[in-house]
Design a protein around this motif. Structure first.
Motif, PDB file in Angstrom:
ATOM      1  N   PRO A 193       7.189 -19.584   7.992  1.00 28.91           N
ATOM      2  CA  PRO A 193       7.998 -19.581   9.119  1.00 28.91           C
ATOM      3  C   PRO A 193       7.556 -18.749  10.262  1.00 28.91           C
ATOM      4  CG  PRO A 193       9.170 -18.373   7.220  1.00 28.91           C
ATOM      5  CD  PRO A 193       7.764 -18.911   6.917  1.00 28.91           C
ATOM      6  N   ALA A 194       8.171 -19.041  11.506  1.00 28.65           N
ATOM      7  CA  ALA A 194       7.987 -18.039  12.543  1.00 28.65           C
ATOM      8  C   ALA A 194       9.348 -17.656  12.927  1.00 28.65           C
ATOM      9  CB  ALA A 194       7.343 -18.808  13.750  1.00 28.65           C
ATOM     10  N   GLN A 195      10.425 -18.316  12.465  1.00 26.44           N
ATOM     11  CA  GLN A 195      11.811 -17.931  13.203  1.00 26.44           C
ATOM     12  C   GLN A 195      12.901 -18.032  11.994  1.00 26.44           C
ATOM     13  OE1 GLN A 195      13.425 -20.601  16.200  1.00 26.44           O
ATOM     14  NE2 GLN A 195      13.605 -18.863  17.622  1.00 26.44           N
ATOM     15  N   PHE A 196      13.959 -17.340  12.031  1.00 23.48           N
ATOM     16  CA  PHE A 196      15.238 -17.346  11.385  1.00 23.48           C
ATOM     17  C   PHE A 196      16.286 -17.532  12.106  1.00 23.48           C
ATOM     18  CE2 PHE A 196      18.492 -15.035   9.396  1.00 23.48           C
ATOM     19  CZ  PHE A 196      18.631 -15.628   8.221  1.00 23.48           C
ATOM     20  N   GLU A 197      17.246 -18.385  11.730  1.00 21.55           N
ATOM     21  CA  GLU A 197      18.330 -18.483  12.338  1.00 21.55           C
ATOM     22  C   GLU A 197      19.696 -18.587  11.569  1.00 21.55           C
ATOM     23  OE1 GLU A 197      17.738 -21.971  14.767  1.00 21.55           O
ATOM     24  OE2 GLU A 197      18.957 -23.305  13.220  1.00 21.55           O
ATOM     25  N   TRP A 207      32.199 -19.414  16.044  1.00 21.24           N
ATOM     26  CA  TRP A 207      30.888 -19.397  15.368  1.00 21.24           C
ATOM     27  C   TRP A 207      29.708 -19.855  16.333  1.00 21.24           C
ATOM     28  CZ3 TRP A 207      30.080 -18.315  10.334  1.00 21.24           C
ATOM     29  CH2 TRP A 207      31.134 -18.097   9.727  1.00 21.24           C
ATOM     30  N   ALA A 208      28.772 -19.029  16.183  1.00 16.83           N
ATOM     31  CA  ALA A 208      27.471 -19.225  17.164  1.00 16.83           C
ATOM     32  C   ALA A 208      26.180 -19.212  16.194  1.00 16.83           C
ATOM     33  CB  ALA A 208      27.400 -18.090  18.173  1.00 16.83           C
ATOM     34  N   THR A 209      25.300 -19.854  16.591  1.00 14.22           N
ATOM     35  CA  THR A 209      23.903 -19.770  15.983  1.00 14.22           C
ATOM     36  C   THR A 209      23.100 -18.678  16.503  1.00 14.22           C
ATOM     37  OG1 THR A 209      24.152 -22.148  15.518  1.00 14.22           O
ATOM     38  CG2 THR A 209      21.798 -21.056  15.217  1.00 14.22           C
ATOM     39  N   GLN A 210      22.658 -17.685  15.892  1.00 18.37           N
ATOM     40  CA  GLN A 210      21.864 -16.651  16.590  1.00 18.37           C
ATOM     41  C   GLN A 210      20.519 -16.705  15.924  1.00 18.37           C
ATOM     42  OE1 GLN A 210      23.816 -12.810  16.875  1.00 18.37           O
ATOM     43  NE2 GLN A 210      25.786 -13.871  17.716  1.00 18.37           N
ATOM     44  N   SER A 211      19.588 -16.336  16.352  1.00 16.99           N
ATOM     45  CA  SER A 211      18.120 -16.370  15.836  1.00 16.99           C
ATOM     46  C   SER A 211      17.285 -15.039  16.283  1.00 16.99           C
ATOM     47  CB  SER A 211      17.385 -17.424  16.160  1.00 16.99           C
ATOM     48  OG  SER A 211      17.044 -17.648  17.698  1.00 16.99           O
ATOM     49  N   CYS A 212      16.141 -14.952  15.431  1.00 23.06           N
ATOM     50  CA  CYS A 212      15.142 -13.933  15.572  1.00 23.06           C
ATOM     51  C   CYS A 212      13.715 -14.482  15.307  1.00 23.06           C
ATOM     52  CB  CYS A 212      15.527 -12.539  14.943  1.00 23.06           C
ATOM     53  SG  CYS A 212      15.438 -12.675  13.263  1.00 23.06           S
ATOM     54  N   ALA A 266      13.137 -23.975   2.301  1.00 23.99           N
ATOM     55  CA  ALA A 266      13.148 -22.856   3.290  1.00 23.99           C
ATOM     56  C   ALA A 266      13.804 -23.499   4.592  1.00 23.99           C
ATOM     57  CB  ALA A 266      12.098 -21.947   3.514  1.00 23.99           C
ATOM     58  N   TYR A 267      13.178 -24.613   4.955  1.00 22.33           N
ATOM     59  CA  TYR A 267      13.486 -25.358   6.246  1.00 22.33           C
ATOM     60  C   TYR A 267      14.903 -26.120   6.254  1.00 22.33           C
ATOM     61  CZ  TYR A 267       8.882 -23.276   6.022  1.00 22.33           C
ATOM     62  OH  TYR A 267       7.939 -22.358   6.073  1.00 22.33           O
ATOM     63  N   SER A 268      15.421 -26.133   5.201  1.00 22.96           N
ATOM     64  CA  SER A 268      16.782 -27.009   5.235  1.00 22.96           C
ATOM     65  C   SER A 268      17.943 -25.996   5.559  1.00 22.96           C
ATOM     66  CB  SER A 268      16.949 -27.309   3.656  1.00 22.96           C
ATOM     67  OG  SER A 268      17.205 -26.330   2.926  1.00 22.96           O
ATOM     68  N   THR A 269      19.015 -26.513   5.620  1.00 27.22           N
ATOM     69  CA  THR A 269      20.275 -25.632   5.891  1.00 27.22           C
ATOM     70  C   THR A 269      20.755 -25.177   4.650  1.00 27.22           C
ATOM     71  OG1 THR A 269      20.846 -26.922   7.934  1.00 27.22           O
ATOM     72  CG2 THR A 269      22.607 -25.686   6.929  1.00 27.22           C
ATOM     73  N   ILE A 270      20.762 -23.719   4.487  1.00 29.13           N
ATOM     74  CA  ILE A 270      21.224 -23.035   3.126  1.00 29.13           C
ATOM     75  C   ILE A 270      22.410 -22.550   3.291  1.00 29.13           C
ATOM     76  CG2 ILE A 270      20.225 -21.234   1.676  1.00 29.13           C
ATOM     77  CD1 ILE A 270      17.587 -21.725   2.678  1.00 29.13           C
ATOM     78  N   GLU A 271      23.165 -23.112   2.455  1.00 28.28           N
ATOM     79  CA  GLU A 271      24.929 -22.658   2.639  1.00 28.28           C
ATOM     80  C   GLU A 271      24.763 -21.298   2.301  1.00 28.28           C
ATOM     81  OE1 GLU A 271      27.370 -23.989   3.954  1.00 28.28           O
ATOM     82  OE2 GLU A 271      26.441 -26.031   4.660  1.00 28.28           O
ATOM     83  N   PHE A 296      15.162 -21.296   7.998  1.00 26.01           N
ATOM     84  CA  PHE A 296      13.677 -20.797   8.484  1.00 26.01           C
ATOM     85  C   PHE A 296      13.252 -21.888   9.308  1.00 26.01           C
ATOM     86  CE2 PHE A 296      14.528 -18.179   4.695  1.00 26.01           C
ATOM     87  CZ  PHE A 296      14.260 -16.925   5.171  1.00 26.01           C
ATOM     88  N   LYS A 297      12.611 -21.611  10.431  1.00 27.97           N
ATOM     89  CA  LYS A 297      12.065 -22.559  11.255  1.00 27.97           C
ATOM     90  C   LYS A 297      10.539 -22.238  11.399  1.00 27.97           C
ATOM     91  CE  LYS A 297      14.392 -24.543  14.385  1.00 27.97           C
ATOM     92  NZ  LYS A 297      15.489 -24.578  15.400  1.00 27.97           N
ATOM     93  N   HIS A 298       9.571 -23.217  11.545  1.00 28.18           N
ATOM     94  CA  HIS A 298       8.134 -22.894  11.873  1.00 28.18           C
ATOM     95  C   HIS A 298       8.079 -22.437  13.380  1.00 28.18           C
ATOM     96  CE1 HIS A 298       6.734 -24.564   8.167  1.00 28.18           C
ATOM     97  NE2 HIS A 298       7.541 -25.646   8.206  1.00 28.18           N
TER      98      HIS A 298
END
Length: 681
Positions: free
Chosen positions: A602-606, A643-648, A554-559, A679-681
């Motif tokens: 995880p605590a965050q999704f980007e 492209w932009a990286t957006q998170s929540c 889950a914490y890897s970059t998932i295409e 996903f990020k911790h």
């Protein structure tokens, strides 16, 4: 090392010269990918055990039933029947077969009370020309209907055998999984050679939906191996072994030995009709008994999909209930299977859709018997070596398959009106304008003319894959459709067909609704030989009940384009390289099986997104309406490839392994594109 292959890359840079195209033939570019599909090519690992293809859209993990009352072990025919009956009431969800099960009508010896109780099993009619297999004379044969069941896995942890019965998965059944079983003794010598005296088949998927048949072994049957009828949809055959090698010395306990020995005794006694008996003609012509045993191992009809041209639409019965039997609903995946000594229907599909990858088709041992025994070559009728056969507007695409000893990997006609010999009126006229879409890519065929690797579109459709193909105007070359639709079929009657030919629309922009994995062409034969069939892998009972293996970190970059399933979206070339998922509307989704969140959630999704509009991403677990981890807004980035990286932040908590659904919501029109997420911790 993983190599992604994308649908937008249709023409590869590799140039080859076909040894079959004749002297001076021009080099032809290899078509190396199926359009409108997403795949990943990698080496074999445990993730290849996961349910692939269409069945992945609907079958469910049942490992949680181990140790519960829903888990039933059976070791006899009557125990098996009771378990099937209890599955109909929902009391059984798993049947583990722990001993060989004999289901022949005679050997079951049901009492009158049991016949009434188990009304879903019945005696199979006897062959029109009588029995020639002493094993079946003693056992009898049965038809076993699996109906009114929603969710059932039948498996053996140790590869046990089911004999003497045809399993028929009826339209009232859904989510059926059959794994790690042998199926045997549904065959006898047909002395006419026509394979029409009886319809014995191991499994008929008779309208059932979401069916996965995996890691099983099927010997030979009198008719089909596994057939699809009455609009069966979302069906996958994976890691199965079909057929038997042409062996002049089969086991003395086998059906081939018993049946041919039976015919030999009749030949020696002079009781065969010289003018009608195929066995007499072969023996009298000089073929030895053991040579006929080798010839007899051939299985002609393998996978018929679509029970008749008449089933072009659903119909409403006299009770007002709509019967879902339209052939256009057929969806079949064949992946990682081994086929030995088989002749045709690999698959044959009417109207529906087929997708086959990483299969090994080998007819070489049968061809050797035909080439070396004159009497068998003269009188034997089993000489076909055909593969893909799309009919009545069907679409069938194959990727990274091996054909050995096959003369016609692709057979039929581009326009159905050019292949109507086996069609009855009025359907020969009604379907005359249907265009059949057939494609084989990144595959190899070897036969007496040599070896060819490439695509059926090479050299404008003139190559070793297309020897059995009748082209019309070649409009389907370079123009792929995943489905067809009869215009106005919703208002047509099955019992009162129209008087004018059908007109069709084709799904030229339709995407394959799942991503798929292949191993390289060079390893197909060795990998499939090693792992396809019953008892080829060792798993615990709980592991046999799973549908996903390996997993995604889950914490890897998932295409995003590597989804397992989706609805509504398309993959397209990304300005950042590779592909992104686009054409997203409100309510569309992409799903990923077996995402591992570990022990600390995880605590965050980007997500990497691009848009001039915007919307939201709902992150849900295990189903489209499952647990909501969070809803992430997506705002304008200034362009569809900007492209932009957006998170929540995520509000829910999750650990362990789950399926992840990204559900897209927003206003009308296109919402945004997504390249990857993590996903990020």
């Amino acid at each position: 090392m993983i190599r992604k292959v994308f649908s937008s890359v249709l023409i590869g840079g590799l140039l080859i010269t076909s040894p079959l195209a004749g002297a001076g033939a021009a080099e032809a570019a290899v078509i190396n990918a199926i359009p409108n599909a997403t795949k990943v090519e990698t080496s074999y690992d445990s993730s290849f055990l996961s349910v692939p293809g269409y069945a992945s859209l609907g079958v469910k993990d049942r490992s949680s039933y181990v140790g519960t009352s829903y888990y039933r072990t059976v070791s006899s025919g009557k125990q098996f029947l009771q378990a099937i009956q209890d599955a109909g009431s929902g009391a059984v969800k798993v049947i583990e077969v722990t001993a060989d099960i004999n289901l022949g009508w005679t050997e079951l010896a049901l009492t009158s009370a049991e016949i009434a109780q188990y009304s879903f099993i019945s005696k199979y009619p006897d062959p029109s020309n009588g029995f020639t297999n002493p094993l079946l004379i003693a056992s009898g044969l049965s038809k076993l209907n699996i109906a009114n069941i929603d969710g059932l896995t039948i498996f053996s942890a140790t590869g046990k055998t089911i004999r003497h019965a045809e399993l028929k998965l009826q339209a009232t059944s859904n989510d059926i999984v059959i794994r790690n079983l042998n199926f045997d003794e549904m065959w006898q010598w047909d002395d006419s050679g026509d394979h029409k005296e009886v319809g014995w088949t191991f499994i008929k998927v008779n309208g059932a939906n979401n069916v996965w048949i995996d890691h099983c072994k099927f010997s030979i049957a009198a008719d089909g191996m596994i057939d699809l009828e009455n609009g069966a949809s979302n069906v996958t055959f994976s890691w199965n072994e079909f057929g038997l090698a042409a062996n002049p010395n089969p086991a003395s306990s086998s059906s081939i030995y018993k049946s041919i020995d039976y015919m030999e005794q009749k030949y020696a006694a002079g009781t065969l009709d010289p003018s009608a008996s195929l066995y007499y003609k072969m023996r009298n012509g000089g073929a030895a008994k053991n040579q006929i045993m080798a010839y007899a191992a051939y299985h002609s009809k393998v996978h018929l999909s679509g029970s008749g041209d008449k089933d072009y639409t659903n119909y409403v019965g006299s009770n007002g209930v709509e019967i879902k039997d339209g052939n256009q609903r057929i969806r079949l995946t064949m992946a990682y299977n081994r086929y030995t000594n088989v002749g045709q229907r690999l698959p044959m599909i009417r109207q529906g859709t087929g997708h086959l990858f990483n299969n090994y088709f080998d007819d070489s041992t049968h061809q050797n018997i035909l080439d070396t025994v004159a009497a068998i070559s003269t009188y034997g009728k089993d000489k076909l070596s055909r593969g893909v056969n799309a009919r009545n507007g069907a679409s069938i695409a194959g990727d990274t398959n091996v054909y050995n000893g096959f003369n016609e990997p692709l057979v039929g006609a581009e326009r159905q009106g050019d292949d109507t010999a086996n069609m009855n009126p009025p359907f020969d006229a009604l379907f005359q304008n249907a265009m059949n879409h057939s494609l084989i890519v990144n595959s190899t065929v070897t036969n007496s003319s040599g070896t060819y690797t490439g695509s059926s579109w090479d050299n404008n459709g003139v190559n070793a894959f297309t020897n059995g193909m009748t082209w019309y105007d070649k409009s389907t070359i370079g123009n792929w459709a995943w489905s067809s639709h009869i215009v106005g079929v919703e208002n047509m009657s099955k019992s009162n067909p129209p008087s004018t030919p059908f007109t069709f629309t084709y799904g030229y922009t339709e995407q394959l609704p799942y991503a798929y994995k292949t191993f390289p062409l060079s390893s197909v034969v060795s990998t499939v030989t090693q792992y396809a069939g019953a008892s080829k892998v060792t798993l615990s009972a709980a592991d046999w009940l799973k549908t996903a293996y390996g997993g995604i970190d889950a914490y890897s970059t998932i295409e995003a384009e590597n989804y397992t399933s989706m609805s509504g979206v398309k993959s397209e070339a990304s300005s950042e390289g590779g592909q992104n998922v686009g054409y997203i509307h409100n309510g569309d989704y992409i799903a990923f099986q077996n995402v591992n969140f570990g022990a600390a959630g995880p605590a965050q999704f980007e997500a990497r997104v691009a848009t001039t509009a915007g919307g939201s991403i709902e992150i849900r677990l295990d189903s489209l309406n499952g647990t909501l981890l969070g809803t992430c807004p997506v705002t304008s980035t200034g362009g569809w490839q900007t492209w932009a990286t957006q998170s929540c932040a995520l509000s829910g908590s999750v650990t362990g392994t789950h399926d992840v659904y990204l559900k897209f919501t927003g206003g009308s029109g296109y919402l945004f594109n997504i390249n990857w997420f993590k996903f990020k911790h």
